[in-house]
Design a protein around this motif. Structure first.
Motif, PDB file in Angstrom:
ATOM      1  N   CYS A 110       0.839  -1.213   0.000  1.00  0.00           N
ATOM      2  CA  CYS A 110       0.000   0.000   0.000  1.00  0.00           C
ATOM      3  C   CYS A 110       0.869   1.256   0.000  1.00  0.00           C
ATOM      4  O   CYS A 110       0.589   2.221  -0.720  1.00  0.00           O
ATOM      5  N   ILE A 111       1.926   1.240   0.791  1.00  0.00           N
ATOM      6  CA  ILE A 111       2.805   2.406   0.854  1.00  0.00           C
ATOM      7  C   ILE A 111       3.413   2.657  -0.530  1.00  0.00           C
ATOM      8  O   ILE A 111       3.453   3.789  -1.018  1.00  0.00           O
ATOM      9  N   ASP A 112       3.859   1.591  -1.179  1.00  0.00           N
ATOM     10  CA  ASP A 112       4.453   1.728  -2.519  1.00  0.00           C
ATOM     11  C   ASP A 112       3.446   2.253  -3.535  1.00  0.00           C
ATOM     12  O   ASP A 112       3.766   3.089  -4.366  1.00  0.00           O
ATOM     13  N   THR A 113       2.231   1.750  -3.475  1.00  0.00           N
ATOM     14  CA  THR A 113       1.255   2.111  -4.509  1.00  0.00           C
ATOM     15  C   THR A 113       0.657   3.495  -4.294  1.00  0.00           C
ATOM     16  O   THR A 113       0.583   4.294  -5.220  1.00  0.00           O
ATOM     17  N   PHE A 114       0.222   3.785  -3.063  1.00  0.00           N
ATOM     18  CA  PHE A 114      -0.525   5.037  -2.848  1.00  0.00           C
ATOM     19  C   PHE A 114       0.400   6.223  -2.590  1.00  0.00           C
ATOM     20  O   PHE A 114       0.032   7.368  -2.820  1.00  0.00           O
ATOM     21  N   GLY A 115       1.573   5.947  -2.052  1.00  0.00           N
ATOM     22  CA  GLY A 115       2.579   6.999  -1.897  1.00  0.00           C
ATOM     23  C   GLY A 115       2.182   8.163  -0.992  1.00  0.00           C
ATOM     24  O   GLY A 115       2.771   9.236  -1.073  1.00  0.00           O
ATOM     25  N   CYS A 116       1.171   7.981  -0.141  1.00  0.00           N
ATOM     26  CA  CYS A 116       0.753   9.075   0.750  1.00  0.00           C
ATOM     27  C   CYS A 116       1.176   8.734   2.182  1.00  0.00           C
ATOM     28  O   CYS A 116       1.877   7.764   2.407  1.00  0.00           O
ATOM     29  N   GLU A 117       0.746   9.565   3.139  1.00  0.00           N
ATOM     30  CA  GLU A 117       0.998   9.264   4.555  1.00  0.00           C
ATOM     31  C   GLU A 117       0.088   8.119   5.018  1.00  0.00           C
ATOM     32  O   GLU A 117      -1.071   8.045   4.588  1.00  0.00           O
ATOM     33  N   PHE A 118       0.602   7.328   5.925  1.00  0.00           N
ATOM     34  CA  PHE A 118      -0.205   6.256   6.513  1.00  0.00           C
ATOM     35  C   PHE A 118      -0.267   6.423   8.026  1.00  0.00           C
ATOM     36  O   PHE A 118       0.736   6.754   8.652  1.00  0.00           O
ATOM     37  N   VAL A 119      -1.446   6.191   8.580  1.00  0.00           N
ATOM     38  CA  VAL A 119      -1.627   6.226  10.032  1.00  0.00           C
ATOM     39  C   VAL A 119      -2.405   4.981  10.436  1.00  0.00           C
ATOM     40  O   VAL A 119      -3.510   4.743   9.921  1.00  0.00           O
ATOM     41  N   GLN A 120      -1.803   4.181  11.307  1.00  0.00           N
ATOM     42  CA  GLN A 120      -2.585   3.047  11.819  1.00  0.00           C
ATOM     43  C   GLN A 120      -3.362   3.501  13.045  1.00  0.00           C
ATOM     44  O   GLN A 120      -2.849   4.284  13.847  1.00  0.00           O
ATOM     45  N   VAL A 121      -4.583   3.024  13.178  1.00  0.00           N
ATOM     46  CA  VAL A 121      -5.336   3.302  14.395  1.00  0.00           C
ATOM     47  C   VAL A 121      -5.797   1.983  15.012  1.00  0.00           C
ATOM     48  O   VAL A 121      -6.034   1.011  14.312  1.00  0.00           O
ATOM     49  N   TYR A 122      -5.868   2.015  16.327  1.00  0.00           N
ATOM     50  CA  TYR A 122      -6.348   0.862  17.069  1.00  0.00           C
ATOM     51  C   TYR A 122      -7.435   1.350  18.011  1.00  0.00           C
ATOM     52  O   TYR A 122      -7.292   2.419  18.638  1.00  0.00           O
ATOM     53  N   GLY A 123      -8.476   0.577  18.118  1.00  0.00           N
ATOM     54  CA  GLY A 123      -9.542   0.944  19.046  1.00  0.00           C
ATOM     55  C   GLY A 123     -10.665  -0.052  18.907  1.00  0.00           C
ATOM     56  O   GLY A 123     -10.528  -1.084  18.250  1.00  0.00           O
ATOM     57  N   MET A 124     -11.765   0.252  19.526  1.00  0.00           N
ATOM     58  CA  MET A 124     -12.908  -0.652  19.465  1.00  0.00           C
ATOM     59  C   MET A 124     -14.199   0.157  19.585  1.00  0.00           C
ATOM     60  O   MET A 124     -14.155   1.356  19.883  1.00  0.00           O
ATOM     61  N   THR A 125     -15.310  -0.478  19.335  1.00  0.00           N
ATOM     62  CA  THR A 125     -16.587   0.213  19.452  1.00  0.00           C
ATOM     63  C   THR A 125     -16.705   0.838  20.838  1.00  0.00           C
ATOM     64  O   THR A 125     -17.131   1.996  20.975  1.00  0.00           O
ATOM     65  N   ALA A 130      -2.607   5.538  17.919  1.00  0.00           N
ATOM     66  CA  ALA A 130      -2.315   5.801  16.504  1.00  0.00           C
ATOM     67  C   ALA A 130      -0.824   5.693  16.225  1.00  0.00           C
ATOM     68  O   ALA A 130       0.004   6.123  17.036  1.00  0.00           O
ATOM     69  N   LEU A 131      -0.500   5.128  15.082  1.00  0.00           N
ATOM     70  CA  LEU A 131       0.887   5.030  14.622  1.00  0.00           C
ATOM     71  C   LEU A 131       1.069   6.089  13.529  1.00  0.00           C
ATOM     72  O   LEU A 131       0.524   5.969  12.434  1.00  0.00           O
ATOM     73  N   PRO A 132       1.829   7.163  13.846  1.00  0.00           N
ATOM     74  CA  PRO A 132       1.911   8.288  12.914  1.00  0.00           C
ATOM     75  C   PRO A 132       2.729   7.965  11.657  1.00  0.00           C
ATOM     76  O   PRO A 132       3.469   6.978  11.625  1.00  0.00           O
ATOM     77  N   PRO A 133       2.603   8.831  10.648  1.00  0.00           N
ATOM     78  CA  PRO A 133       3.305   8.599   9.378  1.00  0.00           C
ATOM     79  C   PRO A 133       4.813   8.400   9.569  1.00  0.00           C
ATOM     80  O   PRO A 133       5.396   7.542   8.912  1.00  0.00           O
ATOM     81  N   ALA A 168       0.863  -0.853  16.839  1.00  0.00           N
ATOM     82  CA  ALA A 168      -0.426  -0.211  16.565  1.00  0.00           C
ATOM     83  C   ALA A 168      -0.290   1.296  16.760  1.00  0.00           C
ATOM     84  O   ALA A 168      -1.052   2.074  16.210  1.00  0.00           O
ATOM     85  N   GLY A 169       0.706   1.713  17.576  1.00  0.00           N
ATOM     86  CA  GLY A 169       0.944   3.139  17.758  1.00  0.00           C
ATOM     87  C   GLY A 169       1.005   3.529  19.219  1.00  0.00           C
ATOM     88  O   GLY A 169       1.152   2.682  20.101  1.00  0.00           O
ATOM     89  N   LYS A 170       0.906   4.850  19.451  1.00  0.00           N
ATOM     90  CA  LYS A 170       0.957   5.391  20.815  1.00  0.00           C
ATOM     91  C   LYS A 170      -0.424   5.921  21.200  1.00  0.00           C
ATOM     92  O   LYS A 170      -1.210   6.294  20.320  1.00  0.00           O
ATOM     93  N   ALA A 171      -0.646   5.989  22.512  1.00  0.00           N
ATOM     94  CA  ALA A 171      -1.933   6.511  22.991  1.00  0.00           C
ATOM     95  C   ALA A 171      -2.160   7.907  22.433  1.00  0.00           C
ATOM     96  O   ALA A 171      -1.250   8.741  22.424  1.00  0.00           O
ATOM     97  N   MET A 172      -3.353   8.170  21.973  1.00  0.00           N
ATOM     98  CA  MET A 172      -3.681   9.499  21.451  1.00  0.00           C
ATOM     99  C   MET A 172      -3.888  10.451  22.626  1.00  0.00           C
ATOM    100  O   MET A 172      -4.050  10.016  23.771  1.00  0.00           O
ATOM    101  N   PRO A 173      -3.880  11.771  22.383  1.00  0.00           N
ATOM    102  CA  PRO A 173      -4.052  12.722  23.484  1.00  0.00           C
ATOM    103  C   PRO A 173      -5.320  12.413  24.292  1.00  0.00           C
ATOM    104  O   PRO A 173      -6.346  12.047  23.715  1.00  0.00           O
TER     105      PRO A 173
END
Ligand code: ATP
Ligand code: MG
Length: 523
Positions: A303-318, A326-329, A342-347
């Motif tokens: 996906c990174i190769d094809t879309f070439g934009c920033e990526f952010v992973q998010v983790y959470g639940m309903t 969130a895992l920043p770009p 998965a990333g670091k705790a959001m604010p």
């Protein structure tokens, strides 16, 4: 950006945007544009209409339909009346959809055109429903939503609604059992945007009103709804896709100037492997957010190769109103170990990994992920025992996911505790094995499960879907995987299958794959 920081309810945010950006587009749906001023006026009428039907604070309405601008008008209009929106997962079997409509006890049901026949059939089994409206006409016996809305009073609704009032009842995706109705307040829905540090906002979480957010994931899951609410908070343009259609996602990128999108890994996989994907125009695309299930490393690289934009992973639940980690770009740039996080705790969010007694574990040790924040749900509807099991007396919500934190506070999700395989006394997390198997060039996707084993208790099995033309044998895949992960994690057997069973949010239904092997046994 005018700051929505202190606004307590969805209604307040709608009013603020109507004041500051009256003529700008709030939502766009199949060529129909709704300005913020129109959204404010329409939602006032919805609130007054619901009150005229006798609904008041804490009553539910249900919506069974695909994504549309009407969905957001109903969410925010109901919110102005203190009424709770309940979107129904229509991808479930009809009796399961009926379960949700009945469970929430909504007296009013809004029906999308695709579900008119379904509701006609179900109607006798929906004892609470007194009034039905169709969102795009198509049923002579039920009034049309727009006609009903426009006949209502335009006065400012009088019901006082606060931050802690429930705005939406969203059912969990049902990966581990029956969906549960998580009650989310106005404050819960606004938390992610409002908790952001306004002086030092993360660039990927600081949109402007020039942003165009494509809503391609279903609104009956938190991913879709949160996306539409965030878009409103920033005064961005929300382009609403009726449903996930991979080819149309590329069209939207090219024709609607989409700058931000959220997709689950299963959806990303379909889009990135379209033949057209390699040549499409991604020049307006800034950020792809992905999450809701583990992503195989090979797919993320593709996906990174094809879309070439920033990526952010998010983790959470309903139950946490979506994203809490969130895992920043920047962490996607170097690749390597951190890209598996998965990333670091959001604010405004606390994350802890704890042992079975609730004691916090040191960095590197695996335990259950727990979290506390203003985004934690109010509770499960009508399930006080399940609520008490999930949220402790100090407000920590147990996620049911196994994971660990590294020294820098990055959270690594192993997998659901329920899906963990215990083989010869060693814990094996399917997601890690799946990622290794997916590195094989002939493998399109895979699900890893534990099957009964007389010697080891359970043994690791991979259920594999080959790519078109893929020739790899079970032995090839096992030998390949063995070079990447420990022997006890390597699958002992492989099943080949045409497609994996997934739920509508793209999550693999491992319990369905496991069932035939565990018939008559306990797991
Ligand atoms: P149910 O609780 O009814 O079985 P569910 O847990 O699938 O359904 P959701 O609230 O939609 O319902 O999903 C939350 C779960 O999704 C998390 O507990 C976690 O297991 C998984 N998940 C979410 N984000 C990620 C991610 N970035 N990486 C791995 N898993 C994730
Ligand atoms: Mg869950």
């Amino acid at each position: 950006m005018a700051s929505p920081d202190i606004l307590p309810t969805l209604a307040d945010v709608v009013r603020m945007q109507a004041r500051d950006r009256a003529g700008m587009i709030a939502y766009e749906f199949e060529g129909r544009q709704t300005t913020f001023a129109q959204l404010d006026a329409n939602t006032d009428r919805v609130a007054n209409g619901l009150a005229a039907l006798g609904l008041g604070k804490g009553d539910r309405i249900a919506y069974i339909g695909k994504n549309s601008d009407v969905y957001f008008e109903l969410l925010m209009g109901a919110g102005k009346a203190g009424v709770v929106m309940t979107p129904v997962n229509w991808r479930l079997a009809p009796p399961e959809s009926a379960f949700i409509i009945n469970d929430c006890t909504a007296p009013v049901l809004f029906v999308g055109p695709e579900f008119v026949d379904l509701v006609r059939k179900l109607q006798g089994d929906l004892p609470h429903v007194r009034s039905i409206f169709t969102t795009e006409g198509g049923a002579a016996e039920w009034p049309d939503y727009v006609a009903w809305r426009d006949a209502q009073s335009s006065a400012t609704p009088a019901t006082p609604v606060g931050r802690d009032d429930v705005a939406i009842q969203l059912y969990t995706s049902g990966t581990t059992g029956k969906p549960k109705g998580a009650m989310l307040s106005h404050g819960n829905l606004l938390h992610m945007v409002q908790a952001e540090d306004r002086d030092h906002p993360a660039s990927w979480n600081d949109w402007s009103d020039q942003d165009v957010a494509l809503l391609a994931m279903p609104c009956f899951h938190i991913g879709g709804t949160q996306w539409g609410v965030n878009s409103l908070c920033f005064g961005a343009r929300g382009v609403v896709a009726r449903e996930f259609d991979p080819g149309k996602v590329l069209d939207y990128f090219e024709q609607s100037g989409v700058s931000r999108i959220f997709m689950v890994p299963a959806a990303l996989q379909i889009v990135v492997r379209l033949p057209r994907a390699a040549q499409a125009d991604y020049s307006r695309l800034k950020t792809i957010f992905y999450g809701a299930s583990p992503i195989p490393a090979a797919l993320l690289r593709e996906c990174i190769d094809t879309f070439g934009c920033e990526f952010v992973q998010v983790y959470g639940m309903t139950e946490t109103t979506g994203s809490i980690v969130a895992l920043p770009p920047a962490d996607h740039l170097e690749g390597g170990e951190r890209m598996r996080a998965a990333g670091k705790a959001m604010p405004g969010v606390e994350v802890m990994v704890r042992d079975d007694n609730g004691k916090p574990l040191p960095a590197g040790e695996i335990g259950e992920v727990a979290t506390r924040s203003g985004a934690n749900m109010v509770g499960y509807w009508n399930l006080p025992e399940a609520t008490a099991k999930t949220v402790d007396s100090d407000g920590w919500l147990l996620t049911g996911d196994a994971g660990y934190l590294d020294e820098d506070g990055y959270l690594f999700i192993q997998d659901r505790i329920k899906d963990m395989i215990i083989s010869g006394g060693e814990n094996v997390y399917p997601a890690e094995v799946e990622s290794a198997v997916c590195d094989h060039p002939d493998v399109a996707e895979t699900a890893v499960i534990g099957v009964p084993d007389d010697k080891w208790g359970e043994s690791v099995k991979a259920v594999v879907v080959l790519r078109p033309g893929g020739q790899a044998s079970a032995e090839d895949i096992i030998a390949f995987t063995r070079t990447r992960i420990a022997g006890y994690k390597t699958p002992k057997s492989i099943d080949f299958i045409d497609a994996l069973p997934r739920n509508p949010s793209g999550k693999i239904l491992r319990r369905e794959l496991r069932a035939p092997y565990w018939e008559g046994r306990d797991r």
